[in-house]
Design an enzyme around this catalytic site. Sequence first.
Site, PDB file in Angstrom:
ATOM      1  N   PRO A 297       0.849  -1.210   0.000  1.00  0.00           N
ATOM      2  CG  PRO A 297       0.019  -1.014   2.174  1.00  0.00           C
ATOM      3  CD  PRO A 297       0.767  -1.944   1.279  1.00  0.00           C
ATOM      4  CG  ASP A 473       4.935  -1.383   2.339  1.00  0.00           C
ATOM      5  OD1 ASP A 473       3.777  -1.234   2.763  1.00  0.00           O
ATOM      6  OD2 ASP A 473       5.423  -2.490   2.034  1.00  0.00           O
ATOM      7  CG  HIS A 474       0.568   3.837   5.099  1.00  0.00           C
ATOM      8  ND1 HIS A 474       0.890   4.001   6.422  1.00  0.00           N
ATOM      9  CD2 HIS A 474      -0.068   4.979   4.732  1.00  0.00           C
ATOM     10  CE1 HIS A 474       0.449   5.165   6.846  1.00  0.00           C
ATOM     11  NE2 HIS A 474      -0.124   5.788   5.847  1.00  0.00           N
ATOM     12  NE  ARG A 475       2.974  -4.296   2.967  1.00  0.00           N
ATOM     13  CZ  ARG A 475       3.482  -5.294   2.242  1.00  0.00           C
ATOM     14  NH1 ARG A 475       2.869  -6.463   2.221  1.00  0.00           N
ATOM     15  NH2 ARG A 475       4.592  -5.115   1.551  1.00  0.00           N
TER      16      ARG A 475
END
Length: 503
Positions: A297, A473-475
């Site tokens: 994401p 990467d929003h994770r």
Amino acid sequence: MIKEFRLPDLGEGLTESEILSWKVGVGDTVTLNQVIAEVETAKAVVELPSPFAGVIRELHEQPGAVVEVGKPIVSFEVADDAGPAPSGTGGASAGVRDAGQDAVEDVGRAAGQAAGESSAGTPKREPNLVGYGAVVESTGRPARRPRTFPAAGSADALPAETRPAATTPAEIMPADPMPAETTRDTDKTPAVEHTAAATGQPAGERPRSTPPVRKLAKDLGVDLARVTGTGPQGLITREDVQHFMGSQSADAGSAGGDAADLAGVRAGQGERETRTAIKGVRKFTAAAMVQSAFTAPHATEFLTVDVTPSMELLARLRDSREFAGVKLTPLTLAAKAVLIALRRNPSLNSRWDGENQEIVTFRYVNLGIAAATPRGLTVPNIKDADSLSLVQLAQALSALADTARAGKTPPADLAGGTVSITNIGVFGIDAGTPILNPGEAAILALGAVRRMPWEYRADIALRQVMTLSLSFDHRLVDGEQGSRFLADVGAILADPGLVLTMV
């Protein structure tokens, strides 16, 4: 004695390579380990050394040909006393044990490790001068179970409500849809039967082919049921489709028909469109970008900063003796700023390990630099860039760019990156939303340095301004962490003296 050299697996887990050029010709005498060809994999251009000392007798493939691993590419005439491959290795590759073999195996092993290749649970493959040969006693393609379609008028072809009651579990399974040819008028049944007999396929069996061949046939408007396969067990190859097209065009021409319409292409379309095969670096890049875009994401933030102090620092450094002969650019300072900011924000130098449900944070930085090459986008990386001085970093960046433009980047330099930079400013672009390199947590895009009106010391002045675009990467990275990292990079470029407070 004639010996064949088969295209080896270059240690990247790839199944094919394109022959770019031959460095030898038929009749040439070659020595052991002499470069005989250049091939392009999905990542880089690799030189193939000769596994024998002898005379070139045949070049099996022409430049531009895409060859599957394990297929013969060149034949040598060697002395009769050149012994066979040592016992325990098969004939899928033509490599033999010689004085340079141990070094060759090390090359293949290193390349395999760079690409993350694992040998656990796989058949033994024979060592070769570059990487490894094809799997011993392998046909190159797994055997496929023929798929059949119900004959017209059978119970499976009837609507569900009119079928007889099932008596076995197999009868409960839904039948595959019938081919288009069998759902049309019954007047065409003799033609379908004739086609099946001509192609050697049993009646009702789906023509055997690979996905790329089916895509080619679809693009050309070719019905694979009408093509005779010449591959193993009747497999239809690209050559079969192309040969069918050629024969149909000739038949249509002699009958006064329109060959272009037969191929599903409008007359004159060839003059208005150009079709380029998807292969090599472009094919690899496309797969990597799709994987990244639909797996991680992405979130992107922007920051515009006054980099006038950094540009003034570059001018002073270029005049210093320490940097004499060293190429210094805004990318040099930006790369150093990224390395310093990562120490304060380590989450951007990490990887998501979904298989083990872990976040891997790296204590080193392999800094990737996106490079536009004639063959497409590559992202080679500088190993342990965080341990380099500014002079060493500048030299590494220059060497990396020169090697990438020449297409000589080794596979090991294309693997193992932890974070990347893309310099879109060289194209006059201010900002963008870069896509992450697969397996990395962040990528920073550098915009063009422009002279713009800017607030400076309570007044308006022309200053040199740059926009930074950070995708992460929003994770792995929260908005706060991404923002702090971007602010740190911007602060260093706006005032390089702040580095003293950060290290």
